[in-house]
Design an enzyme around this catalytic site. Structure first.
Site, PDB file in Angstrom:
ATOM      1  N   CYS A 169      -2.113   5.237  -4.805  1.00 36.60           N
ATOM      2  CA  CYS A 169      -2.929   4.367  -3.977  1.00 36.60           C
ATOM      3  C   CYS A 169      -3.040   3.077  -4.763  1.00 36.60           C
ATOM      4  O   CYS A 169      -3.359   3.102  -5.958  1.00 36.60           O
ATOM      5  CB  CYS A 169      -4.305   4.964  -3.710  1.00 36.60           C
ATOM      6  SG  CYS A 169      -5.422   3.804  -2.901  1.00 36.60           S
ATOM      7  N   THR A 170      -2.782   1.958  -4.113  1.00 38.42           N
ATOM      8  CA  THR A 170      -2.680   0.702  -4.855  1.00 38.42           C
ATOM      9  C   THR A 170      -4.009   0.208  -5.406  1.00 38.42           C
ATOM     10  O   THR A 170      -4.035  -0.722  -6.215  1.00 38.42           O
ATOM     11  CB  THR A 170      -2.032  -0.388  -3.982  1.00 38.42           C
ATOM     12  OG1 THR A 170      -2.692  -0.445  -2.711  1.00 38.42           O
ATOM     13  CG2 THR A 170      -0.554  -0.096  -3.763  1.00 38.42           C
ATOM     14  N   THR A 211       0.855  -1.183   0.000  1.00 44.13           N
ATOM     15  CA  THR A 211       0.000   0.000   0.000  1.00 44.13           C
ATOM     16  C   THR A 211       0.888   1.229   0.000  1.00 44.13           C
ATOM     17  O   THR A 211       2.055   1.151   0.407  1.00 44.13           O
ATOM     18  CB  THR A 211      -0.919   0.024   1.242  1.00 44.13           C
ATOM     19  OG1 THR A 211      -1.700   1.220   1.241  1.00 44.13           O
ATOM     20  CG2 THR A 211      -0.108  -0.009   2.523  1.00 44.13           C
TER      21      THR A 211
END
Length: 229
Positions: free
Chosen positions: A196-197, A83
């Site tokens: 943001c993953t 993350t």
């Protein structure tokens, strides 16, 4: 092959992408039936989100440190935080383990510099966009960062937590994100970091001519390269 220690469940939707990418890269490198040697500590994301939104960062940091230590004790040879936001405590984690931490912003910076870009936009949670931990890390590589205005930041943040982290993909949100990308370009962004993953679940390079940096993909590839080389 080295063993990777993945800190996941942040959210599990993006953790599955990490697992898929890392194993794909390992197979491409080694061929045949090869797959990644990895351990994962997967959190109940609801508990982490509660800490984030209550500002309990010391508690969250200790929780992450404990996870990293457990992975090290179990044989991990590098830590991969799956993350962007929780890289806020990356330096503290590095201080508390003896194995390397593969930093997502460092990996992304290399790709940005390969395209000779010096100014990028940053999309992510409010924590990533508003706080300095991520922007400073990119700045160390000579990269300037532009973030959306307050209203656009809130749109990006809400879509992440209320939709993407819950596996919800909406066309209306995609359109909103693409408009935000356009406004970042107008402000001088030469490319945009999908910091943001979960964001790559919504938009990708096929949606825009503006260079996008998929941090999930980039981070996973660097982790796989560490494991195999």
């Amino acid at each position: 092959m080295k063993t990777l220690g993945l800190i996941g469940g942040l959210s599990w939707e993006s953790s599955t992408e990490y697992y898929r990418y890392i194993n794909t890269f390992v197979k491409e490198e080694r061929g045949g039936l090869n797959s990644a040697k990895c351990l994962m500590h997967s959190f109940n994301f609801a508990e982490i989100v509660e800490m984030q939104h209550n500002g309990e960062w010391e508690k969250a940091t200790q929780t992450m440190v404990d996870a990293a230590k457990k992975l090290e004790e179990c044989g991990a040879e590098a830590i991969v935080i799956c993350t962007n936001t929780m890289h806020k405590m990356a330096e503290v984690i590095e201080e508390n383990v003896k194995i390397p931490l593969i930093h997502i912003a460092d990996a992304t910076a290399v790709k940005i510099k390969e395209q000779d870009l010096v100014t990028v936009g940053l999309l992510g949670t409010n924590f990533t966009m508003k706080q300095d931990f991520y922007k400073k890390r990119l700045k160390k590589h000579g990269i300037d960062v532009i973030v959306p205005d307050e209203e656009d930041q809130q749109i990006v943040h809400n879509v992440i937590y209320e939709e993407l982290c819950q596996g919800v993909i909406k066309e209306s949100s995609k359109e909103a994100y693409l408009k935000i990308l356009s406004r970042l370009a107008d402000k001088g962004a030469q490319g945009v970091v999908l910091g943001c993953t979960e964001i790559p679940l919504l938009i990708n390079q096929n949606d825009t001519s503006l260079p996008l940096f998929n941090t999930t993909y980039i981070h996973s590839k660097v982790a796989a390269e560490f494991a195999t080389k």
